[in-house]
Write an enzyme that holds these catalytic residues in place. Structure first.
Site, mmCIF file in Angstrom:
data_model
loop_
_atom_site.group_PDB
_atom_site.id
_atom_site.type_symbol
_atom_site.label_atom_id
_atom_site.label_comp_id
_atom_site.label_asym_id
_atom_site.label_seq_id
_atom_site.Cartn_x
_atom_site.Cartn_y
_atom_site.Cartn_z
ATOM 1 N N CYS A 113 0.820 -1.247 -0.075
ATOM 2 C CA CYS A 113 0.135 0.055 -0.053
ATOM 3 C C CYS A 113 0.778 1.329 -0.093
ATOM 4 O O CYS A 113 0.208 2.390 -0.165
ATOM 5 C CB CYS A 113 -0.839 0.053 1.241
ATOM 6 S SG CYS A 113 -2.088 -1.636 1.240
ATOM 7 N N HIS A 254 -2.820 7.233 3.414
ATOM 8 C CA HIS A 254 -3.465 6.161 2.860
ATOM 9 C C HIS A 254 -4.557 5.570 3.444
ATOM 10 O O HIS A 254 -4.876 5.797 4.607
ATOM 11 C CB HIS A 254 -2.160 4.971 2.953
ATOM 12 C CG HIS A 254 -2.829 3.582 2.794
ATOM 13 N ND1 HIS A 254 -3.573 3.514 1.500
ATOM 14 C CD2 HIS A 254 -2.762 2.566 3.435
ATOM 15 C CE1 HIS A 254 -4.006 1.952 1.507
ATOM 16 N NE2 HIS A 254 -3.366 1.548 2.626
ATOM 17 N N ASN A 284 -9.889 0.054 1.074
ATOM 18 C CA ASN A 284 -8.499 0.150 0.959
ATOM 19 C C ASN A 284 -7.988 -0.490 -0.419
ATOM 20 O O ASN A 284 -8.177 -1.688 -0.738
ATOM 21 C CB ASN A 284 -7.855 -0.908 2.116
ATOM 22 C CG ASN A 284 -6.356 -0.620 1.863
ATOM 23 O OD1 ASN A 284 -5.880 -0.291 1.015
ATOM 24 N ND2 ASN A 284 -5.770 -1.541 3.066
#
Ligand code: UT7
Length: 327
Positions: A113, A254, A284
């Site tokens: 990520c 994020h 996500n």
């Protein structure tokens, strides 16, 4: 000194929307639990015909159009992804060909990520050294393809999307990407990983039966480390550049979990009004999330000329990083 400036942004999310109510029909979960623990209400999931490069291509085309450039202007393509179409060639290679960037080198970066911050930083670095004038940076994922749809601990979180930014060399030292930091600590590898499909555990009938080709996560432990990393990397980059949290116009973290974001910004004394959140509508999306959030923030007028924008991301590995930009 040459700075890298973003001159075009693009984002793409697949059409299909999966709500918490839809998930409640698939695993033992409910809307209240998912919203309370993660802040997620819905997410986009790619259809069978779409692979990561298809999403990346859509975002890249939009970014290029908005930058008023043609594919031949791009000299390098840096893609952050954990879910390439296949082991090789890279998503960067596929996008390079389909977009028609005939002059461009390309590469994928696997930083889970944190792939957003890694790809933007590496793009910026090529420009700052004077090697290239225009670099296409992309974050793209189809995390749904490595999601175990029987594991309620992960399937309510992960989703698909892509975002892209065209970086261009600029002599205006006051604006553009001012600084970045990249970190990694492999001791945390088994908090978030996918065991199967690589050289350690190649695909076999047994590996498929054992569900080794799906992401595994120790959510609670990831949570704790992630908050610590967010706080550490944002404080460090601000201090080194002579700024404090009060100088930050917008923080784009994020988008993994609203509670992680809230816990981190509280510790660095950033009010939520100056934090961009869209995890509620996207879930996500891994390496795509910061790109998608930045594109939305700019489209909504949340980022204005001269604003100091801070971004940070963390992910499996662990890999994490931060980036500071004057818009
Ligand atoms: O980019 C990095 C990606 N990863 C992350 O950011 C993940 C970080 N971690 C998290 O976001 C959170 O840890 C989760 C959202 C994954 C989980 O929240 P939590 O508050 O840490 O819950 P938990 O794992 O401690 O589970 C609490 C309970 C457990 O039941 P028992 O043992 O208390 O009876 C779980 O089995 O909630 C249960 N549970 C669920 N219940 C309903 C776990 N998943 C679900 C679910 N629906 N989807």
């Amino acid at each position: 000194m040459t700075r890298a400036r973003i001159v075009g942004l693009g984002a793409y999310a697949p059409k299909r929307v999966l709500t918490n109510a839809d998930l409640a029909k698939m695993v033992e979960t409910n809307d209240e639990w998912i919203v309370q623990r993660s802040g997620i209400r819905e997410r986009h999931i790619a259809d069978e015909s779409e692979a990561t490069s298809d999403l990346a291509l859509r975002a890249a085309q939009q970014a290029l159009e908005r930058a008023n450039l043609v594919p031949e202007d791009i000299e390098f393509i840096a893609v952050g992804t954990t879910t390439p179409d296949m082991f090789f060639p890279s998503v960067g290679n596929i996008v390079q060909h389909k977009l028609g960037c005939r002059r461009a080198g390309s590469v994928d970066m696997l930083a889970a990520c944190a792939g957003s911050i890694y790809s933007l930083s590496i793009g910026a670095q090529f420009i700052q050294t004077g090697k290239y004038r225009r670099v296409l940076c992309i974050g793209a994922e189809t995390l749904s393809r490595i999601t175990d749809w029987t594991d309620r601990g992960t399937c309510v979180l992960l989703a698909d999307a892509a975002g892209a930014a065209v970086l261009e060399a600029s002599d205006d030292e006051a604006r553009g990407i001012l600084d970045f930091d990249l970190y990694s600590d492999g001791q945390y590898w088994d908090l978030l990983y996918m065991p199967g499909g690589g050289s350690r555990q190649p695909a076999t009938r047994e590996s498929v039966d054992a569900r080794l080709h799906f992401a595994k996560m120790k959510g609670g432990e990831v949570f704790k480390v992630a908050v610590r990393m967010f706080v550490d990397c944002t404080e460090r980059i601000l201090a080194r550049n002579g700024f404090s949290a009060a100088d930050v116009s917008l923080f784009i973290p994020h988008q993994a979990n609203l509670r992680i974001i809230e816990a981190a910004v509280k510790r660095v004394s950033l009010p939520m009004e100056r934090v961009f959140v869209n995890v509620d509508r996207y879930g996500n999306t891994g390496a795509a999330s910061v790109y998608v959030a930045l594109e939305e923030a700019v489209a909504q007028g949340r980022v204005r000329s001269g604003d100091l924008v801070l971004m940070a991301a963390f992910g499996g590995g662990f890999a994490w990083g931060s980036l500071l930009m004057r818009w």
